[in-house]
Design an enzyme around this catalytic site. Sequence first.
Site, mmCIF file in Angstrom:
data_model
loop_
_atom_site.group_PDB
_atom_site.id
_atom_site.type_symbol
_atom_site.label_atom_id
_atom_site.label_comp_id
_atom_site.label_asym_id
_atom_site.label_seq_id
_atom_site.Cartn_x
_atom_site.Cartn_y
_atom_site.Cartn_z
ATOM 1 N N SER A 756 0.969 -1.191 -0.116
ATOM 2 C CA SER A 756 0.028 0.008 -0.023
ATOM 3 C C SER A 756 0.703 1.095 -0.060
ATOM 4 O O SER A 756 1.678 1.381 -1.071
ATOM 5 C CB SER A 756 -0.969 0.016 1.009
ATOM 6 O OG SER A 756 -1.915 1.006 1.009
ATOM 7 N N ASP A 833 -9.045 -3.962 -6.808
ATOM 8 C CA ASP A 833 -8.754 -2.968 -5.747
ATOM 9 C C ASP A 833 -9.587 -1.631 -5.750
ATOM 10 O O ASP A 833 -9.026 -0.814 -6.407
ATOM 11 C CB ASP A 833 -7.182 -2.651 -5.597
ATOM 12 C CG ASP A 833 -6.734 -2.053 -4.282
ATOM 13 O OD1 ASP A 833 -7.328 -1.434 -3.636
ATOM 14 O OD2 ASP A 833 -5.632 -2.217 -4.101
ATOM 15 N N HIS A 866 -7.832 -4.719 -1.708
ATOM 16 C CA HIS A 866 -6.837 -4.098 -1.560
ATOM 17 C C HIS A 866 -6.008 -5.086 -0.562
ATOM 18 O O HIS A 866 -4.818 -5.079 -0.202
ATOM 19 C CB HIS A 866 -6.883 -2.599 -0.773
ATOM 20 C CG HIS A 866 -5.611 -2.094 -0.409
ATOM 21 N ND1 HIS A 866 -4.857 -1.618 -1.517
ATOM 22 C CD2 HIS A 866 -5.097 -1.326 0.551
ATOM 23 C CE1 HIS A 866 -3.866 -0.894 -0.922
ATOM 24 N NE2 HIS A 866 -3.920 -0.738 0.455
#
Length: 917
Positions: A756, A833, A866
Amino acid sequence: MATEKGHGRDDEERVPLTRGSTEFRNSIDSFDYSSSTASLSLAVIDRINNSTQDAALGEKGPRDDDDDRYWDDDVEYDVEDADYIPSGGKPMHKSVKIALWTLLFLSLGGWSLAFVLFIFRSHDTYETPISSEDNISSGGLRGDRITLDDVLGEEWMPRHHFISWFPGPNGEDGLLLEKDGLGSTGYLRVEDIVSRKDTKSSKGSIVLMQKNTFTVGGETVICSQVWPSPDLKTVLVLSEKKQNWRHSFTGKYWLFDVDTQTGQPLDPAAQDQRIQLASWSPQSDAVVFTRDNNMFLRKLSSKEVTTITSDGGVDLFYGVPDWVYEEEVFSGNSATWWAHDGNYIAFLRTNESAVPEYPVQYFVSRPSGEDPNLGEENYPEVREIKYPKAGAPNPIVDLQFYDVRKGEIFSVDVADRFPDDYRLIIEVLWASNGKILVRETNRESDILIIAAIDVLSRTGKIVRKEDINALDGGWVEPTQSTRFIPADPSNGRPEDGYIDTVIHEGRDQLAYFTPLDNPKPLILTKGPSEIVNSPSGVDLKRGLVYFVVAGNEPWERHVYSVKFDGTALQPVTNVSESSYYDVSFSDGAGYALLNFQGPKVPWQKVISTPANENPFEEIIEQNNHLSRKLRLFSLESKVFQYINIDGFSLPVLERRPPNFDPTKKYPVLFYLYGGPGSQTVDKKFRVDFQSYVASTLGYIVVTVDGRGTGYIGRKSRSIVRGKLGHYEARDQIEVAKKWAAKPYVDESRMAIWGWSYGGFMTLKTIEEDGGRTFQYGMAVAPVTDWRYYDSIYAERYMHTPQHNPQGYDSSAISNTTALANNVRFLVMHGTADDNVHIQNTLTLLDKLDLANVDNYDVHVFPDSNHNINFHNAHKIVYTRLADWLVNAFNGQWLKTNNPTPNDSLFRRAATWAGLSI
């Protein structure tokens, strides 16, 4: 990017024991959302890192006993049964068996010898993990090594109980909600924490639900979540829960009568329709709910449902946040707030009509659950999300009010507020006598105003304004932790007030504002330590506020109390030990669930607070299963230290392999997150992927909390604003240079990885470094250009692209020449995502293609969000990371210009295999 959030640290991000699943829900769910959380969430990694944020979501591990008295969230396990192959045919003759076994062993022996010769004759040898025999003295009795499956599963997760404290109907303190899945003493109960210690006594125990199922009109209802009414006479029940985004969900809602043990639909006229949110009035006489983005009110005195709004839909939300407000502002699914007297409801009206859409494609699954139209079976399902990217139109939010008695909606104008398209509403807090505080910022989140509104007179004014950008160049983090302090003249509080976190002498500190319109606070805490998402608890009777602080060192957490006048600062935890604590308090702060989270094996106990005249203590978890495992396994050793870079003292954690030998040369992996206000160097107990790399693979793992991260002062935090990645990458590189110079480090084998925001930092670091210090990088779900991320997060730290175009240009991953100078790097991303769009990775790949750069590997995970966990993807991510890293440190990824086949190696292998060529 909320909470490894994110990805978080969420996660892998959290709510006190069943808060959100069982607590009295009269407003937005209370999340311990630290100022550090970017919604580039630390949530995914946190699941691997076994991290429990604040007092909220904890991790669960194997149980030692059958004690079910404390409520744990449900744990889901994926069980894959091995295929069973039945035997058949006639029994094999004994002599044939012997011959076959002999042949098998001879073959295996030959292959083994060939393999050994091949390994030793190859020049690509690497540091072999230290043998378990050599590691007995520094680890467990057997010196066992952890496996990747161990850290991906539940084996090393501390067991964490959540206690859902409940305000007593008559002001009782120390009440808690309990859920018993077995139903032996009732499914849902309220108990007095003191009397419940005597398991033979039923004193203070009230059974609200005997079972977790009930029948309505022939339909069996199975409880997913439950919220008792404040008077404990009715339970609001959610069934058939379906997750929407990180925090939001839908389901069917029911009202369960405690006396008759029977249920009814919340909306009898539409019991099959899914509801987004429902919450109790403080008087227990009504429930407000949102369905299809419209709000409704059900009074318990009638089965009729009153429509509050009717124009909600795709572009207009009432009482619930849209995607970006859910993710970046509230960290929850509610934008509805009841007044204490139940006469008014405040709610957000969110207009998304100008917000552009982003398509999330699902190639394998159909999350909608709907069958495709005839002829469209082979097309992906597409979900269009209203997602404001940096610089794009934001949703326009207004705070509206519903007068429950008059049945009318109204708004209150406040002079000198931010324009509609430049305003963020980040917190709403009811006071008393019809007054409400509204915290707002400008679009770039660097100017804060507090507005006080009187709904009785329908007037409002700004009572406080702070220019954070002018103060220290920083920003305002959205939190939901401000606490209203009601007037109590008999206790020395003549006026209403509130406790808030303010900037004082370069640190985040607690301050008491009274009366409500006083902009000059009394500073309650001072010194070098920073407040962590506080206050945690307030004792109105004794005039005390409890809070968590990053102790003598930023990697610590300790609990303190201070009086409302700023005197009598006292520690609740043992501050002489370098430890990490978390805490949740009962409604009156007479009791607390104290969580010791590290560095030793975590434990939990319920205690009376120091000011409570009736001492109480009960240990509810000691994690004995972890203590036993530690005696058998050899884990890494940890060294905490500071490294000075450009005058800033940065926390650094070094994980060393078992039986660390300073005369050897070790490969080094840097692991980072690095988002603004985040923290990765801490003293929590965790056995995670980094532990596996250090303990089993035998590599050193280094983590640096560089500039921009939390709890080391606002000066080092604010400096990154407008140029994300610049100082943070420099800090990683400069610390890596210091490690490369150490006598026990192999400077030719250094890598860095993150997920991330950590993925962004990995790419930015190897881009800035250009292969001079790091040779390898592994980036998971990375941001590659902040123009592609959501507006509220990106603009908080980068301003708008229109305001800061050069900053966005320099922060983007774009120097393909520098990336090409690394030996190799890996990028992984999920196609679905909704947080960090795969657009980030795809545009980077296009830049690499245009520059003819090919020293990288890519792994794309279909339909994964994600967290990357669709269809076994979560395990594959970490397996790929581990295998790729070993290959890198083995020298398998060495760059070779114009490579040609190695004929001699091919012939040698073929000869060993018995092939004729």
